[in-house]
Motif scaffolding. Structure first.
Motif, mmCIF file in Angstrom:
data_model
loop_
_atom_site.group_PDB
_atom_site.id
_atom_site.type_symbol
_atom_site.label_atom_id
_atom_site.label_comp_id
_atom_site.label_asym_id
_atom_site.label_seq_id
_atom_site.Cartn_x
_atom_site.Cartn_y
_atom_site.Cartn_z
ATOM 1 N N ILE A 47 -4.967 8.888 -7.567
ATOM 2 C CA ILE A 47 -4.379 7.768 -8.326
ATOM 3 C C ILE A 47 -4.902 6.490 -7.688
ATOM 4 N N ASP A 48 -5.768 5.789 -8.380
ATOM 5 C CA ASP A 48 -6.214 4.481 -7.901
ATOM 6 C C ASP A 48 -5.369 3.439 -8.637
ATOM 7 N N GLY A 49 -4.595 2.690 -7.845
ATOM 8 C CA GLY A 49 -3.625 1.771 -8.448
ATOM 9 C C GLY A 49 -2.215 2.333 -8.295
ATOM 10 N N THR A 50 -1.969 3.000 -7.177
ATOM 11 C CA THR A 50 -0.652 3.628 -6.963
ATOM 12 C C THR A 50 0.482 2.619 -7.040
ATOM 13 N N VAL A 100 -5.410 -5.003 -9.192
ATOM 14 C CA VAL A 100 -5.174 -4.086 -8.059
ATOM 15 C C VAL A 100 -5.361 -2.636 -8.525
ATOM 16 N N SER A 101 -6.450 -2.425 -9.174
ATOM 17 C CA SER A 101 -6.794 -1.120 -9.749
ATOM 18 C C SER A 101 -8.321 -1.084 -9.881
ATOM 19 N N SER A 102 -8.996 -0.970 -8.721
ATOM 20 C CA SER A 102 -10.455 -1.197 -8.696
ATOM 21 C C SER A 102 -11.235 -0.281 -9.630
ATOM 22 N N ASP A 120 -10.305 9.739 -5.798
ATOM 23 C CA ASP A 120 -9.051 9.013 -5.612
ATOM 24 C C ASP A 120 -8.122 9.522 -6.703
ATOM 25 N N ASP A 144 -12.362 4.318 -3.811
ATOM 26 C CA ASP A 144 -11.912 3.270 -4.737
ATOM 27 C C ASP A 144 -13.022 2.888 -5.722
ATOM 28 N N LEU A 151 -12.618 -2.125 0.692
ATOM 29 C CA LEU A 151 -12.344 -0.945 -0.126
ATOM 30 C C LEU A 151 -12.932 0.316 0.506
ATOM 31 N N GLU A 202 -8.751 11.024 -1.110
ATOM 32 C CA GLU A 202 -8.014 10.019 -0.333
ATOM 33 C C GLU A 202 -6.835 10.622 0.416
ATOM 34 N N ASP A 219 0.868 -1.189 0.000
ATOM 35 C CA ASP A 219 0.000 0.000 0.000
ATOM 36 C C ASP A 219 0.901 1.234 0.000
HETATM 37 C C1 IPD Z 1 -6.115 0.456 -4.112
HETATM 38 C C2 IPD Z 1 -6.915 -0.047 -5.306
HETATM 39 C C3 IPD Z 1 -6.968 -1.549 -5.297
HETATM 40 C C4 IPD Z 1 -7.544 -2.091 -3.994
HETATM 41 C C5 IPD Z 1 -6.753 -1.558 -2.801
HETATM 42 C C6 IPD Z 1 -6.731 -0.036 -2.825
HETATM 43 P P1 IPD Z 1 -4.817 2.832 -4.134
HETATM 44 O O1 IPD Z 1 -6.144 1.872 -4.119
HETATM 45 O O2 IPD Z 1 -8.229 0.454 -5.277
HETATM 46 O O3 IPD Z 1 -7.747 -1.984 -6.375
HETATM 47 O O4 IPD Z 1 -7.495 -3.479 -3.997
HETATM 48 O O5 IPD Z 1 -7.363 -1.985 -1.590
HETATM 49 O O6 IPD Z 1 -5.945 0.437 -1.741
HETATM 50 O O7 IPD Z 1 -4.178 2.649 -2.792
HETATM 51 O O8 IPD Z 1 -3.969 2.382 -5.259
HETATM 52 O O9 IPD Z 1 -5.445 4.163 -4.313
#
Ligand code: IPD
Ligand code: CA
Ligand code: CA
Length: 304
Positions: free
Chosen positions: A101-104, A208-210, A99, A234, A230, A81, A52
């Motif tokens: 950047i989702d998928g940081t 990992v990029s909801s 968010d 997200d 989540l 966020e 994370d």
């Molecule tokens: C993440 C993404 C990911 C999820 C993680 C989140 P972030 O967000 O949404 O898909 O599985 O739980 O933390 O940290 O990259 O903004």
């Protein structure tokens, strides 16, 4: 797909088409900076653990979005966020759930699966949304009239006449489950679930990029998605885009008003849209196996 015929919008009107247009412009303003940084050795720090991450670009991107959206709508609340919250907390009709950047983690590791996610709610109802992929330069969005990929409306007229697609051997599933946290919490059940899903579906991917996964389900590029643990930022934008594309989005679990109120008072990151689990289906898709696993995992967690 058919061309979008929605009429021209005035920038500061409080209707969903205007909110969508402003959110698209805000998201696109972040594109040059994110493209310039991507694969350029982005420095990150751990937010909660090694899975994370957060970077200066998360904060800078959120600042660009907050400036843009609050300038366009000074009376709105901005819930981001990276801790940008505007002063009108709770009182404003219009709220932005962002968010930056989702998928940081993907952004840091040079994997082109991340997006800028912006949802607009009026009195806590979703009314407009944008998920912007700055690398592919694709804008997924929605307003009250439908969902769009760039300027093209996602048309689901053909899907209505098609038989339900429920044979999982021909469907693709996107999910981040199990995360390291889920393996710690659910133990062997997490691996049993993953094994069963990988065996049952034609393909399972863990992006990992909801926000982007939901946008791809809305676009019909993937079929099923689910997630646990989540935050509202997200999923809010992606959820609305799936729904407006004619798909199904569901919050699952113990999200009653009482427990939510309690959790909100204990944790600033909890929003009324927050639920223990979420489930999304593309238009005309059904997935009994996924629903079954979500239910089983939630029951397991409730038993403690
Ligand atoms: C993440 C993404 C990911 C999820 C993680 C989140 P972030 O967000 O949404 O898909 O599985 O739980 O933390 O940290 O990259 O903004
Ligand atoms: Ca996120
Ligand atoms: Ca983020």
């Amino acid at each position: 797909m058919t061309q979008d015929s929605s009429s021209a919008v005035s920038p500061n009107a409080l209707d969903s088409a205007s909110l969508r247009a402003v959110a698209i412009a805000a998201a696109q303003a972040t594109g040059p900076g994110l493209r310039a940084a991507f694969r350029g050795g982005v420095t990150s720090r751990e937010k909660t653990n090694a899975h994370d991450l957060v970077t200066d670009f998360d904060e800078d991107t959120e600042r660009i979005l907050a400036d843009y959206l609050l300038n366009a709508y000074p009376e709105s609340t901005f819930w981001g966020e990276e801790d940008t919250q505007s002063d009108s907390a709770g009182g404003a009709e219009l709220e932005w759930i962002v968010d930056p950047i989702d998928g940081t983690s993907n952004f840091v590791h040079g994997i082109a699966l991340f997006s800028v996610s912006i949802a607009a709610t009026i009195n806590q109802e979703l009314v407009a949304a944008v998920v912007y992929d700055p690398i592919a330069e694709i804008v997924f969005s929605a307003d009250e009239f439908g969902a769009y990929i760039n300027d093209t409306k996602i048309s689901r007229e053909d899907d209505a006449s098609q038989p339900l697609r429920s044979d999982e051997r021909s469907l693709s599933l996107l999910t981040d489950y199990p995360s390291a946290e889920a393996i710690a919490e659910d133990g062997p059940l997490a691996l049993e679930a993953f094994g069963d899903l990988v065996t049952t579906f034609a393909t399972v991917r863990r992006p990992v990029s909801s926000a982007q996964s939901l946008a791809h389900v809305a676009a019909g590029w993937s079929d099923v998605w689910f997630g646990f643990g989540l935050k509202a930022w997200d999923i809010a934008a992606g959820a609305f885009i799936v729904q407006q594309a004619g798909g199904h989005f569901e919050a699952i679990g113990d999200a009653t008003a009482d427990t939510l109120a309690q959790r909100i008072s204990e944790d600033d990151d909890v929003h009324p849209l927050t639920a223990p689990a979420y489930f999304a289906l593309g238009p005309g898709v059904e997935s009994e196996t996924t629903y079954g696993w979500i239910t089983r995992i939630l029951e397991h967690r409730q038993r403690g």
